[in-house]
Write an enzyme that holds these catalytic residues in place. Sequence first.
Site, short mmCIF file in Angstrom:
data_model
loop_
_atom_site.label_atom_id
_atom_site.label_comp_id
_atom_site.label_asym_id
_atom_site.label_seq_id
_atom_site.Cartn_x
_atom_site.Cartn_y
_atom_site.Cartn_z
N ARG A 55 0.86 -1.18 0.00
CA ARG A 55 0.00 0.00 0.00
C ARG A 55 0.90 1.23 0.00
NH1 ARG A 55 -2.13 0.70 5.41
NH2 ARG A 55 -0.76 2.48 5.50
N HIS A 114 -3.74 4.35 4.56
CA HIS A 114 -4.84 3.39 4.67
C HIS A 114 -6.13 4.03 4.16
CE1 HIS A 114 -7.43 0.25 6.23
NE2 HIS A 114 -8.10 1.16 6.91
N TYR A 142 4.33 5.63 11.09
CA TYR A 142 4.68 4.26 11.44
C TYR A 142 5.46 3.51 10.35
CZ TYR A 142 0.34 3.50 8.73
OH TYR A 142 -0.63 3.52 7.76
#
Length: 387
Positions: A281, A285, A294
């Site tokens: 990805r 998100h 992160y």
Amino acid sequence: MTVESTAARKPRRSSGAGTKRASAKKTPQAPDEPQLIQLLTPEGERVEHPDYSIDLSADELRGLYRDMVLTRRFDAEATSLQRQGELGLWASLLGQEAAQIGSGRALRDDDYVFPTYREHGVAWCRGVDPTNLLGMFRGVNHGGWDPSTNNFHLYTIVIGSQTLHATGYAMGVAKDGADSAVIAYFGDGASSQGDVAESFTFSAVYNAPVVFFCQNNQWAISEPTEKQMRVPLYQRAQGFGFPGVRVDGNDVLACLAVTKAALERARNGEGPTLVEAFTYRMGAHTTTDDPTRYRADEERAAWEAKDPILRVRTYLEKEGLADAAFFEELEAESETLGKRVRETVRSMPDPDTMAIFENVYADGHALVDEERAQFAAYRASFAEEGK
């Protein structure tokens, strides 16, 4: 478009009338690594796999490239519209175009799809107008298309529940004796849900004609896969009694071949298959997420070098299967699509705010009637204050 599973036959090299083909090479695989099915390397080189063979014409290859380019453009427009306040939320598919277009183009018209909320490329393959996907994210409807028209179910927001729907539908298909298959899309995070485990159990026991297509983009929001599982995801299928395969999710040719074979297996009465499309990805998100909190920049950079669209373009150019005029025309088509998406979204009419109370119960309900009246009075109070 012809794709064959050739587990029992010697694989053949791609060939097509009037097109130049690269000689296929064997893909090296360390014995301790998960078996990754790949037919097109990140460098744009065609390779063979012992169990899968694919033979596409130049037109079909250009078609796959076009699908991915236009899907990415639509996705980028939707992200921009959300940033401009035109959409409440958007879940980008950036980096996952090959997994979705490859698997989507493997489907027959009579197959049925149960998506999550990120399958914009699969929707494109099923003929769903891209602008219809945006109504829900703008808050003007609950899904802007009729699932029965395209055999493409409405987007599912609840994580993993669509795998149960797909399994039940597939069991019904089997009882009806229909010659079709069902495919359920979900992510690596959803694979940790109990619904998915229940789906695996029922589909195996009842030999349901369903393909579970997991796009492992390696991050369930901010949770990496190593904190979700101790074995490669595709190996989970063994515990339920059906096969699992891992495919290069950034390789549109491999995703097409593997999904096609899994669907044919389902139609032949051989039961479910778990396909793990190992991808990445590249964006957030959703538009409410900040992946820089992160994920390391180096990680994304490494995966950008494996871009699913770039590798197909490299192959097309290297083999002389597409000229400058093709890419220029596609760029113009992309601009036209982007403009249409922007104009359509901004012109979507606001829904009737009282419509939320309709279709809750078939024959009406006293509590709903009371809530409708209360909300109507609340709305009227604003008009009174304005006076």
